[in-house]
Design a protein around this motif. Structure first.
Motif, PDB file in Angstrom:
ATOM      1  N   SER A  35     -22.915 -38.826  30.307  1.00  0.00           N
ATOM      2  CA  SER A  35     -21.501 -38.549  30.528  1.00  0.00           C
ATOM      3  C   SER A  35     -20.923 -37.851  29.299  1.00  0.00           C
ATOM      4  N   THR A  36     -19.853 -37.095  29.508  1.00  0.00           N
ATOM      5  CA  THR A  36     -19.142 -36.433  28.411  1.00  0.00           C
ATOM      6  C   THR A  36     -17.644 -36.579  28.625  1.00  0.00           C
ATOM      7  N   LEU A  37     -16.952 -36.985  27.570  1.00  0.00           N
ATOM      8  CA  LEU A  37     -15.499 -37.120  27.623  1.00  0.00           C
ATOM      9  C   LEU A  37     -14.890 -36.100  26.664  1.00  0.00           C
ATOM     10  N   LYS A  38     -14.083 -35.199  27.187  1.00  0.00           N
ATOM     11  CA  LYS A  38     -13.402 -34.192  26.378  1.00  0.00           C
ATOM     12  C   LYS A  38     -12.116 -34.782  25.821  1.00  0.00           C
ATOM     13  N   THR A  46     -15.736 -33.787  21.725  1.00  0.00           N
ATOM     14  CA  THR A  46     -16.295 -34.552  22.830  1.00  0.00           C
ATOM     15  C   THR A  46     -16.945 -35.848  22.343  1.00  0.00           C
ATOM     16  N   GLN A  55     -12.201 -44.825  30.385  1.00  0.00           N
ATOM     17  CA  GLN A  55     -13.295 -43.903  30.670  1.00  0.00           C
ATOM     18  C   GLN A  55     -12.823 -42.554  31.201  1.00  0.00           C
ATOM     19  N   SER A  56     -11.546 -42.462  31.561  1.00  0.00           N
ATOM     20  CA  SER A  56     -10.993 -41.176  31.983  1.00  0.00           C
ATOM     21  C   SER A  56     -10.347 -40.430  30.821  1.00  0.00           C
ATOM     22  N   GLY A  57     -10.251 -41.092  29.648  1.00  0.00           N
ATOM     23  CA  GLY A  57      -9.630 -40.477  28.486  1.00  0.00           C
ATOM     24  C   GLY A  57      -8.177 -40.865  28.285  1.00  0.00           C
ATOM     25  N   THR A 112     -20.169 -37.868  23.862  1.00  0.00           N
ATOM     26  CA  THR A 112     -21.219 -37.706  24.861  1.00  0.00           C
ATOM     27  C   THR A 112     -22.222 -38.843  24.774  1.00  0.00           C
TER      28      THR A 112
END
Length: 393
Positions: free
Chosen positions: A217-220, A205, A255-257, A207
């Motif tokens: 926010s956290t992006l996996k 992640t 930002q959505s990955g 974060t």
């Protein structure tokens, strides 16, 4: 995705100021935040940024005040003063930083203080501005840095002031529970607002935390990250580990990955990546350091000829030189690949930063070590469990 592509295009090709101003009048908060860096690059940025100051969004106002301060525009002062009343401690902290750096005034305001303490600080700033604002010069660019150091270790992160010697300010550790595995901050940086950005290798992640250590926010990710840097567009530049040797080791994610850019034809394990001011990307692979363009053409390389091996990190310094952490060594190379400075610690070096006064802070498996501008060790903080990353902001 469409909006991200448009913003990326406008960043590379800034539009006429009158066209951008027309768009701003009909933009929501998210769009305004993405357009701010574009507005700052225009020749008449002052006039365009004035549109942002009419926003009702504190997020937009603090970013606009930040950019105005950096360009020496005095209009940032009243905006920053108003944001001292924000409910968000991060915005209060940045607003106070703008006021202090721009005015050079010794006014005490505690962003994390009690309501009574903050009220007293606001009154003090109000009195100072009423008496002195007219005498504050415009046109002097302001360096808005917190002048602090963040250190990620095997289980937590620690904050230090960058004074000489270093002074510990705080630490943070996230305990494992039934929903999350152990906290393992592989890399730590900051957002433009000063919020810590933490890569967790085990959790895969990225974060963002606010200044009160709350998750923003956290992006996996699909792969474990080695490093992540926030770009002007809001995207992340990520160096990650993959078991597939043909998979690009450095990617740019929105930002959505979603992958919006990636390296091509470069092999090896990427440990760290940074986007340079010239638009190129500096990457530390395990056995070399390269500077590449958007098509992955190599413009600069440090490798076996410079005895680079077991490399963990690289940084481009303000003087144009490159600082590299490899093996038990930190070395500085000039643009002609000549060795300028070299220090060794006796332990595996993971990270290093250069401070404004010429000191170099080195993080290795034993802790932190500080060297002066001539490479002489002047301080060390050992018994810190496995320093993974050091960041100055």
């Amino acid at each position: 995705e469409f909006k991200t592509n448009i913003i990326n295009f406008l960043t590379a090709n800034p539009p006429p100021s009158n066209a951008l101003s027309a768009v701003l009048k009909q933009s929501d908060e998210a769009t305004m935040l993405m357009l701010l860096p574009i507005a700052a690059k225009l020749e008449d940025s002052k006039d365009v940024l004035a549109f942002f100051l009419e926003s009702d969004s504190e997020k937009v106002l603090i970013e606009a005040a930040d950019l105005l301060a950096k360009s020496g525009e005095k209009s940032c002062l009243q905006v920053a003063f108003g944001l001292l009343k924000s409910k968000d401690v991060g915005r209060r902290t940045r607003a106070n930083l703008i006021l202090k750096r721009f005015t050079k005034a010794e006014v005490e305001f505690k962003p994390s203080g009690t309501e009574e303490e903050r009220s007293a600080g606001i009154d003090a700033w109000k009195k100072w501005l009423e008496e002195n604002e007219s005498d504050v010069p415009s046109g002097m660019a302001v360096d808005l840095i917190f002048d602090q150091i963040l250190v990620s270790t095997g289980s937590n992160w620690i904050s230090y002031s960058a004074e000489n010697p270093l002074k510990k300010l705080s630490s943070f550790q996230l305990a494992a529970n039934e929903k999350t595995s152990a906290f393992f901050p592989e890399d730590i940086t900051t957002s433009p607002s000063g919020n810590p950005i933490v890569c967790s290798f085990r959790q895969q992640t990225i974060t963002e935390y606010d200044l009160e250590k709350n998750v923003v926010s956290t992006l996996k990710l699909k792969n474990p990250p080695r490093s992540a840097r926030v770009l002007e567009s809001g995207n992340y530049l990520v160096a990650w580990y993959s078991k597939n040797p043909s998979e690009p080791g450095v990617v740019e994610l929105d930002q959505s990955g979603k992958v919006v850019w990636q390296t091509k034809g470069l092999v090896g394990e990427a440990r760290c990546a940074a986007r340079l001011s010239n638009g190129r990307t500096l990457i530390a692979y395990s056995n070399r350091v390269v500077e590449i363009d958007a098509d992955s053409a190599v413009y600069f390389e440090l490798s076996r000829a410079q005895k680079i091996a077991n490399c963990n990190e690289c940084r481009r310094l303000e003087n144009g030189n490159t600082l590299v952490a490899y093996g038990s060594t930190v070395a500085e190379f000039d643009t002609n690949k000549n060795l300028v400075m070299k220090v060794t610690t006796g332990s595996v070096v993971r990270s290093a930063v250069r401070l404004d006064d010429g000191r170099t802070v080195v993080g290795d498996t034993q802790g932190l070590r500080v060297f002066d501008k001539d490479g002489k060790k002047i301080d060390e903080l050992i018994n810190i469990n496995n320093v993974n990353s050091v960041w100055h902001y």
